[in-house]
Design a protein around this motif. Structure first.
Motif, PDB file in Angstrom:
ATOM      1  N   ILE A   7      27.846 -10.401 -28.428  1.00 16.01           N
ATOM      2  CA  ILE A   7      27.581 -11.809 -28.738  1.00 16.01           C
ATOM      3  C   ILE A   7      26.924 -12.430 -27.511  1.00 16.01           C
ATOM      4  O   ILE A   7      27.505 -12.444 -26.435  1.00 16.01           O
ATOM      5  N   GLN A   8      25.684 -12.908 -27.682  1.00 19.12           N
ATOM      6  CA  GLN A   8      24.949 -13.494 -26.565  1.00 19.12           C
ATOM      7  C   GLN A   8      24.453 -14.884 -26.924  1.00 19.12           C
ATOM      8  O   GLN A   8      23.894 -15.092 -28.006  1.00 19.12           O
ATOM      9  N   LEU A   9      24.650 -15.829 -26.010  1.00 23.29           N
ATOM     10  CA  LEU A   9      24.057 -17.151 -26.126  1.00 23.29           C
ATOM     11  C   LEU A   9      22.690 -17.086 -25.477  1.00 23.29           C
ATOM     12  O   LEU A   9      22.564 -16.634 -24.336  1.00 23.29           O
ATOM     13  N   ILE A  10      21.658 -17.528 -26.185  1.00 25.56           N
ATOM     14  CA  ILE A  10      20.306 -17.483 -25.631  1.00 25.56           C
ATOM     15  C   ILE A  10      19.671 -18.859 -25.779  1.00 25.56           C
ATOM     16  O   ILE A  10      19.558 -19.392 -26.885  1.00 25.56           O
ATOM     17  N   ASN A  11      19.285 -19.427 -24.637  1.00 26.35           N
ATOM     18  CA  ASN A  11      18.635 -20.730 -24.565  1.00 26.35           C
ATOM     19  C   ASN A  11      17.317 -20.578 -23.826  1.00 26.35           C
ATOM     20  O   ASN A  11      17.291 -20.589 -22.597  1.00 26.35           O
ATOM     21  N   PRO A  12      16.200 -20.412 -24.553  1.00 24.75           N
ATOM     22  CA  PRO A  12      14.906 -20.207 -23.895  1.00 24.75           C
ATOM     23  C   PRO A  12      14.575 -21.350 -22.936  1.00 24.75           C
ATOM     24  O   PRO A  12      14.777 -22.524 -23.265  1.00 24.75           O
ATOM     25  N   THR A  13      14.080 -21.009 -21.769  1.00 22.08           N
ATOM     26  CA  THR A  13      13.771 -22.021 -20.762  1.00 22.08           C
ATOM     27  C   THR A  13      12.596 -22.907 -21.169  1.00 22.08           C
ATOM     28  O   THR A  13      12.436 -23.989 -20.614  1.00 22.08           O
ATOM     29  N   GLY A  22      26.347 -30.163 -25.991  1.00 21.71           N
ATOM     30  CA  GLY A  22      27.432 -29.410 -26.599  1.00 21.71           C
ATOM     31  C   GLY A  22      27.036 -28.323 -27.569  1.00 21.71           C
ATOM     32  O   GLY A  22      27.798 -27.999 -28.479  1.00 21.71           O
ATOM     33  N   PHE A  23      25.839 -27.729 -27.402  1.00 21.99           N
ATOM     34  CA  PHE A  23      25.463 -26.619 -28.267  1.00 21.99           C
ATOM     35  C   PHE A  23      24.500 -25.694 -27.554  1.00 21.99           C
ATOM     36  O   PHE A  23      24.021 -25.996 -26.467  1.00 21.99           O
ATOM     37  N   SER A  24      24.235 -24.543 -28.163  1.00 20.75           N
ATOM     38  CA  SER A  24      23.245 -23.583 -27.688  1.00 20.75           C
ATOM     39  C   SER A  24      22.123 -23.527 -28.708  1.00 20.75           C
ATOM     40  O   SER A  24      22.340 -23.787 -29.895  1.00 20.75           O
ATOM     41  N   HIS A  25      20.907 -23.143 -28.255  1.00 24.01           N
ATOM     42  CA  HIS A  25      19.799 -23.007 -29.198  1.00 24.01           C
ATOM     43  C   HIS A  25      20.023 -21.846 -30.149  1.00 24.01           C
ATOM     44  O   HIS A  25      19.606 -21.905 -31.306  1.00 24.01           O
ATOM     45  N   SER A  26      20.685 -20.782 -29.670  1.00 30.22           N
ATOM     46  CA  SER A  26      20.894 -19.641 -30.549  1.00 30.22           C
ATOM     47  C   SER A  26      22.015 -18.753 -30.031  1.00 30.22           C
ATOM     48  O   SER A  26      22.347 -18.778 -28.845  1.00 30.22           O
ATOM     49  N   LYS A  64       7.053 -24.305 -33.960  1.00 33.11           N
ATOM     50  CA  LYS A  64       6.710 -23.711 -32.654  1.00 33.11           C
ATOM     51  C   LYS A  64       7.983 -23.423 -31.869  1.00 33.11           C
ATOM     52  O   LYS A  64       8.127 -22.367 -31.252  1.00 33.11           O
ATOM     53  N   ASN A  65       8.907 -24.367 -31.879  1.00 31.80           N
ATOM     54  CA  ASN A  65      10.170 -24.177 -31.161  1.00 31.80           C
ATOM     55  C   ASN A  65      10.993 -23.051 -31.784  1.00 31.80           C
ATOM     56  O   ASN A  65      11.598 -22.254 -31.067  1.00 31.80           O
ATOM     57  N   LEU A  70      12.969 -17.361 -31.695  1.00 33.87           N
ATOM     58  CA  LEU A  70      12.891 -16.032 -32.307  1.00 33.87           C
ATOM     59  C   LEU A  70      12.341 -15.007 -31.322  1.00 33.87           C
ATOM     60  O   LEU A  70      12.891 -13.900 -31.195  1.00 33.87           O
ATOM     61  N   GLN A  71      11.280 -15.365 -30.609  1.00 34.79           N
ATOM     62  CA  GLN A  71      10.695 -14.444 -29.632  1.00 34.79           C
ATOM     63  C   GLN A  71      11.675 -14.110 -28.515  1.00 34.79           C
ATOM     64  O   GLN A  71      11.658 -12.992 -27.997  1.00 34.79           O
TER      65      GLN A  71
END
Length: 138
Positions: A7-13, A22-26, A64-65, A70-71
């Motif tokens: 399980i990984q939290l990923i927040n593109p810079t 209070g959330f993550s992008h993905s 676009k976001n 996704l990328q």
């Protein structure tokens, strides 16, 4: 939560920092497929995410976001299996704009499942559109 490499939290810079809100992008989950849960993406691009008061522009920017997120998971729109659309003051004209933009990113041979929810307002008063997604990669 236990530190779990599946399980990984990923927040593109390239996107704004969501943690103060209070959330993550993905979140990506591998078991055995990689499953990615993507938070609502809105108009405006980058850290400052300035919103243009135009529905079509906000839809284009939100897509676009979504592509950026996704990328960051090595995925494309073809990996998206479910979307939820939130549209302020929804009407048939806005639905036509959405359909036109969706056709640019999804092939007609593989369209994600979809739920559209008309709303009176989103998180910020200037937001007109938001899309969240679930994507899967085998």
């Amino acid at each position: 939560m236990e530190n779990n490499k599946k399980i990984q939290l990923i927040n593109p810079t390239e996107l704004f920092n969501p943690s103060p809100y209070g959330f993550s992008h993905s979140i990506s989950l591998e078991s055995p497929s990689q499953i990615c849960f993507i938070s609502g993406q809105s108009g405006g691009v980058g850290e400052n995410h300035l919103l243009v008061d135009d529905f079509k522009t906000q839809v284009q920017d939100a897509l676009k976001n979504l592509k950026i997120v996704l990328q960051s998971h090595s995925m494309t729109f073809e990996n998206v299996v479910k979307i939820t659309l939130l549209i302020v003051d929804h009407n048939s004209e806005k639905l036509e704009i959405w359909a036109e933009e969706a056709k640019k990113v999804w092939s007609q041979s593989f369209l994600p499942t979809s739920t559209l929810i008309p709303v009176s307002q989103l998180a910020l008063p200037e937001m007109l559109f938001e899309i969240d997604a679930i994507a899967v990669k085998n």
